[in-house]
Motif scaffolding. Sequence first.
Motif, PDB file in Angstrom:
ATOM      1  N   SER A   8      58.340  -2.145   8.361  1.00  0.00           N
ATOM      2  CA  SER A   8      59.031  -3.404   8.640  1.00  0.00           C
ATOM      3  C   SER A   8      60.542  -3.138   8.664  1.00  0.00           C
ATOM      4  O   SER A   8      61.022  -2.110   8.181  1.00  0.00           O
ATOM      5  CB  SER A   8      58.707  -4.425   7.545  1.00  0.00           C
ATOM      6  N   THR A   9      61.265  -4.093   9.205  1.00  0.00           N
ATOM      7  CA  THR A   9      62.721  -3.988   9.226  1.00  0.00           C
ATOM      8  C   THR A   9      63.251  -3.846   7.801  1.00  0.00           C
ATOM      9  O   THR A   9      64.124  -3.018   7.533  1.00  0.00           O
ATOM     10  CB  THR A   9      63.320  -5.223   9.935  1.00  0.00           C
ATOM     11  N   ASP A  10      62.703  -4.625   6.871  1.00  0.00           N
ATOM     12  CA  ASP A  10      63.148  -4.540   5.470  1.00  0.00           C
ATOM     13  C   ASP A  10      62.921  -3.145   4.894  1.00  0.00           C
ATOM     14  O   ASP A  10      63.763  -2.620   4.167  1.00  0.00           O
ATOM     15  CB  ASP A  10      62.417  -5.571   4.593  1.00  0.00           C
ATOM     16  N   ILE A  13      65.494  -0.774   6.361  1.00  0.00           N
ATOM     17  CA  ILE A  13      66.805  -1.003   5.745  1.00  0.00           C
ATOM     18  C   ILE A  13      66.839  -0.363   4.359  1.00  0.00           C
ATOM     19  O   ILE A  13      67.830   0.262   3.972  1.00  0.00           O
ATOM     20  CB  ILE A  13      67.151  -2.508   5.724  1.00  0.00           C
ATOM     21  N   LEU A  31      65.998   1.332  13.529  1.00  0.00           N
ATOM     22  CA  LEU A  31      66.604   0.002  13.395  1.00  0.00           C
ATOM     23  C   LEU A  31      67.370  -0.386  14.659  1.00  0.00           C
ATOM     24  O   LEU A  31      67.365  -1.547  15.060  1.00  0.00           O
ATOM     25  CB  LEU A  31      67.531  -0.050  12.180  1.00  0.00           C
ATOM     26  N   ASP A  37      66.069  -8.500  15.216  1.00  0.00           N
ATOM     27  CA  ASP A  37      66.505  -8.626  13.825  1.00  0.00           C
ATOM     28  C   ASP A  37      67.993  -8.289  13.655  1.00  0.00           C
ATOM     29  O   ASP A  37      68.406  -7.829  12.593  1.00  0.00           O
ATOM     30  CB  ASP A  37      65.670  -7.709  12.923  1.00  0.00           C
ATOM     31  N   GLY A  39      70.601  -9.904  13.023  1.00  0.00           N
ATOM     32  CA  GLY A  39      71.285 -10.502  11.870  1.00  0.00           C
ATOM     33  C   GLY A  39      71.120  -9.689  10.596  1.00  0.00           C
ATOM     34  O   GLY A  39      72.017  -9.636   9.754  1.00  0.00           O
ATOM     35  N   GLN A  40      69.980  -9.036  10.449  1.00  0.00           N
ATOM     36  CA  GLN A  40      69.712  -8.187   9.285  1.00  0.00           C
ATOM     37  C   GLN A  40      70.203  -6.760   9.507  1.00  0.00           C
ATOM     38  O   GLN A  40      70.686  -6.113   8.592  1.00  0.00           O
ATOM     39  CB  GLN A  40      68.194  -8.082   9.089  1.00  0.00           C
ATOM     40  N   ILE A  41      70.042  -6.282  10.725  1.00  0.00           N
ATOM     41  CA  ILE A  41      70.261  -4.868  11.009  1.00  0.00           C
ATOM     42  C   ILE A  41      71.727  -4.516  11.159  1.00  0.00           C
ATOM     43  O   ILE A  41      72.179  -3.479  10.663  1.00  0.00           O
ATOM     44  CB  ILE A  41      69.464  -4.456  12.262  1.00  0.00           C
ATOM     45  N   ALA A  44      73.375  -3.637   7.965  1.00  0.00           N
ATOM     46  CA  ALA A  44      72.841  -2.379   7.437  1.00  0.00           C
ATOM     47  C   ALA A  44      73.426  -1.182   8.187  1.00  0.00           C
ATOM     48  O   ALA A  44      73.755  -0.153   7.578  1.00  0.00           O
ATOM     49  CB  ALA A  44      71.316  -2.375   7.542  1.00  0.00           C
TER      50      ALA A  44
END
Length: 108
Positions: A8-10, A13, A31, A37, A39-41, A44
């Motif tokens: 997963s992206t999480d 990260i 990533l 994603d 906004g999350q990546i 990171a």
Amino acid sequence: AGCAKTKSTDELIADLKSPQDKDRLIAVRLLAQRKNDAGQIVPALIEALKDTENDIRLSAAIGLGSFGEQARDAIPALQKTAQSDRDARARRAAGVALSRIEPARTTP
């Protein structure tokens, strides 16, 4: 589709903080492919610009450039990398990334 488990992206990260260079390099490259994603990546990858390994900083800069305008928050970090990174490839990649994020800008 391959039978390997897709992280997963999480999880990717989290891998950016791995003590293993290989794990961080794989994570930073995967990533960059996950545009949904951003906004999350993007945060990171900004953090990955500070990695001790040249290839990880290089890949983070390339990855940020691939997000285009979605990576606007990375501009200050990329400017710093473009000006002062110890690796010429990372400096060049940061300059290219800046031109993709802000196309009107001229590459340093």
